[in-house]
Design a protein around this motif. Structure first.
Motif, mmCIF file in Angstrom:
data_model
loop_
_atom_site.group_PDB
_atom_site.id
_atom_site.type_symbol
_atom_site.label_atom_id
_atom_site.label_comp_id
_atom_site.label_asym_id
_atom_site.label_seq_id
_atom_site.Cartn_x
_atom_site.Cartn_y
_atom_site.Cartn_z
ATOM 1 N N PHE A 251 -28.910 -12.142 -4.753
ATOM 2 C CA PHE A 251 -27.568 -12.654 -4.505
ATOM 3 C C PHE A 251 -26.702 -12.626 -5.772
ATOM 4 N N SER A 252 -27.271 -12.853 -6.914
ATOM 5 C CA SER A 252 -26.501 -12.857 -8.157
ATOM 6 C C SER A 252 -25.939 -11.478 -8.454
ATOM 7 N N TYR A 253 -26.770 -10.460 -8.302
ATOM 8 C CA TYR A 253 -26.325 -9.094 -8.570
ATOM 9 C C TYR A 253 -25.264 -8.664 -7.559
ATOM 10 N N ALA A 254 -25.479 -8.985 -6.284
ATOM 11 C CA ALA A 254 -24.511 -8.631 -5.244
ATOM 12 C C ALA A 254 -23.168 -9.323 -5.480
ATOM 13 N N THR A 255 -23.205 -10.583 -5.927
ATOM 14 C CA THR A 255 -21.970 -11.315 -6.228
ATOM 15 C C THR A 255 -21.235 -10.674 -7.400
ATOM 16 N N ALA A 256 -21.987 -10.231 -8.415
ATOM 17 C CA ALA A 256 -21.373 -9.566 -9.560
ATOM 18 C C ALA A 256 -20.666 -8.279 -9.146
ATOM 19 N N VAL A 257 -21.307 -7.515 -8.263
ATOM 20 C CA VAL A 257 -20.685 -6.279 -7.768
ATOM 21 C C VAL A 257 -19.411 -6.603 -7.000
ATOM 22 N N GLY A 258 -19.485 -7.587 -6.109
ATOM 23 C CA GLY A 258 -18.312 -7.965 -5.327
ATOM 24 C C GLY A 258 -17.178 -8.475 -6.196
ATOM 25 N N LEU A 259 -17.507 -9.252 -7.234
ATOM 26 C CA LEU A 259 -16.480 -9.770 -8.129
ATOM 27 C C LEU A 259 -15.809 -8.639 -8.900
ATOM 28 N N GLY A 260 -16.607 -7.711 -9.388
ATOM 29 C CA GLY A 260 -16.045 -6.575 -10.122
ATOM 30 C C GLY A 260 -15.117 -5.748 -9.266
ATOM 31 N N VAL A 261 -15.517 -5.475 -8.033
ATOM 32 C CA VAL A 261 -14.684 -4.700 -7.112
ATOM 33 C C VAL A 261 -13.393 -5.457 -6.788
ATOM 34 N N GLY A 262 -13.501 -6.782 -6.632
ATOM 35 C CA GLY A 262 -12.313 -7.591 -6.357
ATOM 36 C C GLY A 262 -11.307 -7.549 -7.494
ATOM 37 N N ILE A 263 -11.800 -7.591 -8.726
ATOM 38 C CA ILE A 263 -10.903 -7.533 -9.887
ATOM 39 C C ILE A 263 -10.205 -6.177 -9.951
ATOM 40 N N ILE A 264 -10.955 -5.095 -9.701
ATOM 41 C CA ILE A 264 -10.365 -3.756 -9.707
ATOM 42 C C ILE A 264 -9.301 -3.634 -8.619
ATOM 43 N N SER A 265 -9.555 -4.216 -7.457
ATOM 44 C CA SER A 265 -8.587 -4.159 -6.360
ATOM 45 C C SER A 265 -7.293 -4.877 -6.720
ATOM 46 N N VAL A 266 -7.407 -6.014 -7.414
ATOM 47 C CA VAL A 266 -6.209 -6.749 -7.851
ATOM 48 C C VAL A 266 -5.421 -5.923 -8.856
ATOM 49 N N VAL A 267 -6.138 -5.253 -9.765
ATOM 50 C CA VAL A 267 -5.464 -4.394 -10.751
ATOM 51 C C VAL A 267 -4.722 -3.255 -10.058
ATOM 52 N N LEU A 268 -5.377 -2.613 -9.090
ATOM 53 C CA LEU A 268 -4.726 -1.533 -8.337
ATOM 54 C C LEU A 268 -3.511 -2.044 -7.575
ATOM 55 N N LEU A 269 -3.638 -3.241 -6.983
ATOM 56 C CA LEU A 269 -2.521 -3.846 -6.264
ATOM 57 C C LEU A 269 -1.329 -4.059 -7.185
ATOM 58 N N THR A 270 -1.587 -4.579 -8.384
ATOM 59 C CA THR A 270 -0.517 -4.854 -9.346
ATOM 60 C C THR A 270 0.151 -3.571 -9.815
ATOM 61 N N ILE A 271 -0.663 -2.565 -10.150
ATOM 62 C CA ILE A 271 -0.109 -1.296 -10.641
ATOM 63 C C ILE A 271 0.743 -0.626 -9.568
ATOM 64 N N THR A 272 0.229 -0.586 -8.332
ATOM 65 C CA THR A 272 0.964 0.060 -7.248
ATOM 66 C C THR A 272 2.263 -0.669 -6.960
ATOM 67 N N ASN A 273 2.233 -2.003 -7.037
ATOM 68 C CA ASN A 273 3.453 -2.782 -6.802
ATOM 69 C C ASN A 273 4.487 -2.499 -7.881
ATOM 70 N N LEU A 274 4.039 -2.350 -9.131
ATOM 71 C CA LEU A 274 4.968 -2.047 -10.220
ATOM 72 C C LEU A 274 5.583 -0.659 -10.048
ATOM 73 N N VAL A 275 4.750 0.300 -9.614
ATOM 74 C CA VAL A 275 5.262 1.661 -9.414
ATOM 75 C C VAL A 275 6.291 1.693 -8.289
ATOM 76 N N THR A 276 5.975 1.065 -7.157
ATOM 77 C CA THR A 276 6.922 1.050 -6.035
ATOM 78 C C THR A 276 8.173 0.251 -6.388
ATOM 79 N N LYS A 277 8.012 -0.740 -7.240
ATOM 80 C CA LYS A 277 9.185 -1.510 -7.683
ATOM 81 C C LYS A 277 10.136 -0.625 -8.466
ATOM 82 N N LYS A 278 9.591 0.238 -9.317
ATOM 83 C CA LYS A 278 10.421 1.163 -10.067
ATOM 84 C C LYS A 278 11.102 2.167 -9.139
ATOM 85 N N LEU A 279 10.341 2.651 -8.152
ATOM 86 C CA LEU A 279 10.901 3.646 -7.231
ATOM 87 C C LEU A 279 11.947 3.059 -6.300
#
Length: 286
Positions: A251-279
């Motif tokens: 469970f610890s390893y699976a939680t670490a994987v899920g947390l890492g993926v969640g952080i990457i998804s938030v980063v992608l969300l922020t970057i995409t929002n900034l790009v569309t904001k510029k456009l």
């Protein structure tokens, strides 16, 4: 009236956040989260050295990218085609047919796909009618799994994705089209100059949500379609977390994987929002 929703959100969305501490601990089912020893970044270091995890990342990105390209443009095109239909009964029939797969579970659709793509299935029957002598079970072909997973998801969700676009187009002032028609604009020109600009905000919103979910693959689809033969190309991050966490009990390893993926998804969300904001002239859609 809002209070029950807030309570449910606190119970099911905020309190479970405490469980993310498992990613920094060595958890065992025989102990509690509080009693589990801290191991710092050890689980994340293990992730970086796990070839099976990176294999699942490669599959997730590959399948999700194909889905993103097709599912982003196809609902827009399909919605415009439905919107331009003049005969109301036929329009309702088309909408019903395209919506229907969304309401069927992957258990049903997966069973249909497995049957159609078996050695004696409908796909081989059609190919043999065209002169090809094929008796291959396509679901056992790891090399073709990405295409199967992507196209089957498009088949299931493309019609449902048209709802927001159709709702947006129904609010466009018809006088815009009348004025364009009087000026001699063709139907394609009207779509390009009126329909698509009027849908720009909802298109940008769907793009942001699609990009942010790049690492969130469809677990139901994977569990139904994956088998021992296509697993090297079918294993995605969600199914990997499911297998490691619930099947192997780490469970610890699976939680670490899920947390890492969640952080990457938030980063992608922020970057995409900034790009569309510029456009969109600095007008954020989120």
């Amino acid at each position: 009236m809002v209070l029950p929703g807030i309570i449910c959100m606190i119970i099911f969305n905020f309190i479970p956040i405490y469980g993310l501490t498992l990613a920094f601990k060595s958890y065992s089912v025989t102990s509690t989260i509080q009693d589990s020893p801290w191991v710092g970044m050890q689980n994340f270091q293990t992730i970086l050295q796990d070839k099976y995890f990176w294999q699942s990342v490669q599959n997730t990105v590959g399948i999700s990218t194909i889905k993103l390209v097709i599912e982003f443009f196809l609902p827009i095109i399909l919605a415009i085609m439905i919107f331009e239909l003049n005969w109301a009964p036929f329009k309702k029939v088309v909408q019903t047919i395209t919506y229907l797969p969304h309401f069927l579970s992957w258990i049903i659709l997966g069973g249909m796909l497995i049957t159609w793509m078996s050695s004696n299935g409908m796909l081989n029957g059609l190919l043999n009618m065209l002169g090809f002598n094929i008796h291959t079970n396509h679901m056992l072909n790891a090399g073709g799994y990405w295409s199967i997973a992507s196209l089957s998801d498009v088949w299931k969700e493309a019609g449902w994705g048209t709802i927001l676009y159709l709702a947006t187009m129904s609010k466009i002032d018809p006088t815009y089209y009348e004025a364009a028609e009087m000026d001699g604009a063709s139907k394609l020109r009207q779509i390009w100059s009126i329909t698509i600009p009027e849908m720009s905000n909802i298109i940008a919103l769907n793009l942001i949500l699609s990009v942010s979910g790049l690492f969130n693959s469809n677990l139901d689809q994977t569990l139904v379609l994956m088998n021992s033969q296509n697993q090297p190309k079918a294993e995605v991050i969600n199914s990997y977390v499911y297998r490691v966490g619930l099947t192997q009990g780490d469970f610890s390893y699976a939680t670490a994987v899920g947390l890492g993926v969640g952080i990457i998804s938030v980063v992608l969300l922020t970057i995409t929002n900034l790009v569309t904001k510029k456009l969109n002239d600095n007008q954020s859609v989120l």
